[in-house]
Design a protein around this motif. Sequence first.
Motif, short mmCIF file in Angstrom:
data_model
loop_
_atom_site.label_atom_id
_atom_site.label_comp_id
_atom_site.label_asym_id
_atom_site.label_seq_id
_atom_site.Cartn_x
_atom_site.Cartn_y
_atom_site.Cartn_z
N THR A 475 -1.20 0.36 -13.79
CA THR A 475 0.00 1.30 -13.97
C THR A 475 0.83 1.75 -11.96
OG1 THR A 475 -1.05 3.34 -13.34
CG2 THR A 475 -0.77 2.88 -15.69
N PHE A 476 -0.07 0.89 -11.58
CA PHE A 476 0.49 1.04 -10.40
C PHE A 476 -0.53 -0.47 -9.96
CE2 PHE A 476 -3.21 4.59 -10.33
CZ PHE A 476 -3.78 3.50 -10.53
N PRO A 477 0.54 -1.98 -9.68
CA PRO A 477 -0.25 -2.84 -9.33
C PRO A 477 0.17 -3.29 -7.87
CG PRO A 477 2.11 -2.59 -10.57
CD PRO A 477 1.09 -1.47 -10.63
N ASP A 478 0.76 -2.50 -7.14
CA ASP A 478 1.53 -2.84 -6.25
C ASP A 478 -0.10 -2.44 -4.87
OD1 ASP A 478 3.70 -4.18 -6.55
OD2 ASP A 478 4.61 -2.65 -5.83
N LEU A 479 -0.26 -1.61 -5.60
CA LEU A 479 -1.82 -0.58 -4.83
C LEU A 479 -3.05 -1.20 -5.29
CD1 LEU A 479 -0.66 3.27 -5.32
CD2 LEU A 479 0.14 1.30 -3.20
N GLN A 480 -3.84 -1.44 -4.32
CA GLN A 480 -5.81 -2.18 -5.05
C GLN A 480 -6.25 -0.61 -3.88
OE1 GLN A 480 -6.89 -5.63 -2.31
NE2 GLN A 480 -8.31 -5.28 -3.25
N LEU A 481 -6.67 -0.04 -4.88
CA LEU A 481 -7.58 0.93 -4.64
C LEU A 481 -9.27 0.47 -4.85
CD1 LEU A 481 -4.88 2.56 -5.28
CD2 LEU A 481 -6.33 4.09 -6.61
#
Length: 546
Positions: A475-481
């Motif tokens: 749901t937040f593909p632009d962020l890489q945790l």
Amino acid sequence: MALTQVSSMTTTANTLADAMEHTLALNSTSTVPPSKTMRFERKLGNSELSYYLPSRENGVNDMYLHISFRAPTRCVRGRRPELVWAILRLRHPLLASNIVMNDYDDVRFVYTTHQSPEAALLDAQASLRYGSQTKDELLESYLNGPRTLSDKQLSCLFLSSPDFTQNGLPDASEASTDAIHECEYAMCTTHFLGDGMALHQFSNDFFGLLGGDKSDSELRILLDEEWQKRWADVNPQTQVLPSCMEDCLPPSSGSKFQHVAEKVDFIRNQEKQIGGHSFPRRSGKPCRTTVSLVPIEADRTGKILKLCKANGVSISAAMFAICNLAWAKIAKDKKELPMMMYSALNMRPYLIPNQTLYNSYWFLAVGYFNIILPSFLPGSCDENKIFWHRARAAKEQSTRAAKSRMIVPRARQMAHERGVRAKAWGKEDDEKAAGTWKAPPPAPPKPADASKAPSTALVGLSLLGNLDGIYKHATFPDLQLHLLTTGTRQRPGGMLLYSYTFAGKLWVNFGYDENGFDKEVIDEFWGNVLTGVDTFLSSPQLTSRI
């Protein structure tokens, strides 16, 4: 780590439109009419009191959740993080509450409403801190520096990056780029406000908004809507703050016999909690928490999980067994006594749902259980078989604790007992600080009870399971945790071991007061734990049951 630069080729028209949209979002004034402020409050329950009263002096048990993540400029520039933080603080009022202590039996959460969305945003800005600290610098400051939180500020959010100024990522210099920024997120709250499940669910929601597809101006509209639906026409008698755990436990029958039976069951169950081992302690120096975090690569983690499943246990049960064998190789005496470890139990599945204006998940809902295993290693049996046998024993004990039909009355009784102790100790601490404490007269000697077994826990384990079931990365593909660690400010002699899977990896996290224990013993135990992971969870052959 060097920042990765991706293509910044954008059209002038797109850049100007993007910058204009962002500026409008930040500078817009709400058309929502202001409201009168209202004050809502409720008393802390016993579980909450048991965490609040010891925390007052130096923040014992104040929690943190740290996540390292990579983000494009659009997700972390300007006021976008503050809009997200403000929206979530409106949804979860305990985060924006404070504490008023009238007496040891009367400590209250107090929430004062915001007159407008702008006021909610300003309040959020005051508790969001930008910086350029590394992960280790953030944790060192939070765990070992002056207390960050207080009765006036029960939550605080840190965002850090080498690219941040004290006000975050500048708009003008970065608005037209697609640079990737290495960032640190640290969500900090008091433990009496919530628990680990709330921390992780909140962080998933935070990243879902921060890295979601809503523009800055759409987030600003969402802030208005969140405020509007709560405070445009709220009744002062509305239940706004989520209830404490004890008020949400299913009620007992109420009969005198039932109350007596539940109390007897609790006492009998406590008598079975036998443990005779503890780490050698040192004293005289102030508490200093150190954190060791060890990740296991994703491909190896997958094999470990399959191995545990094939042997009929979870990774949590395996970690209990690993700690047990790690200590058994060190213990030199009291072999006749078992080793006990304690852990927290998520009580949310057993509660009556909070029917409030918010239906917030920010509240404390934990119980406790112990795992008791032998403290010796039989010389005639294969160590690998011993390990899996004890892992299955740990699983059986965990299941028995979670599925007991007495779990609700035991949780209620434990909360009461912890609350009574916390109030007595809190009063004593205050009287000692004021110089008014008087030692009670010595109690008459009691005959020694040779039959009473010791009840000492060696170490606490917080086994969080698969956190990728909570974090909806898609749901937040632009962020890489890519890294997660969690823990608390500790009391002198505090120790807690965490285990969880996150971003496809298994993580083992050991936090303890390095001034509170014999260093050689701690180092040997921790070394044995890591060796145990390598030895018992990396075998290509599945072990047969015994």
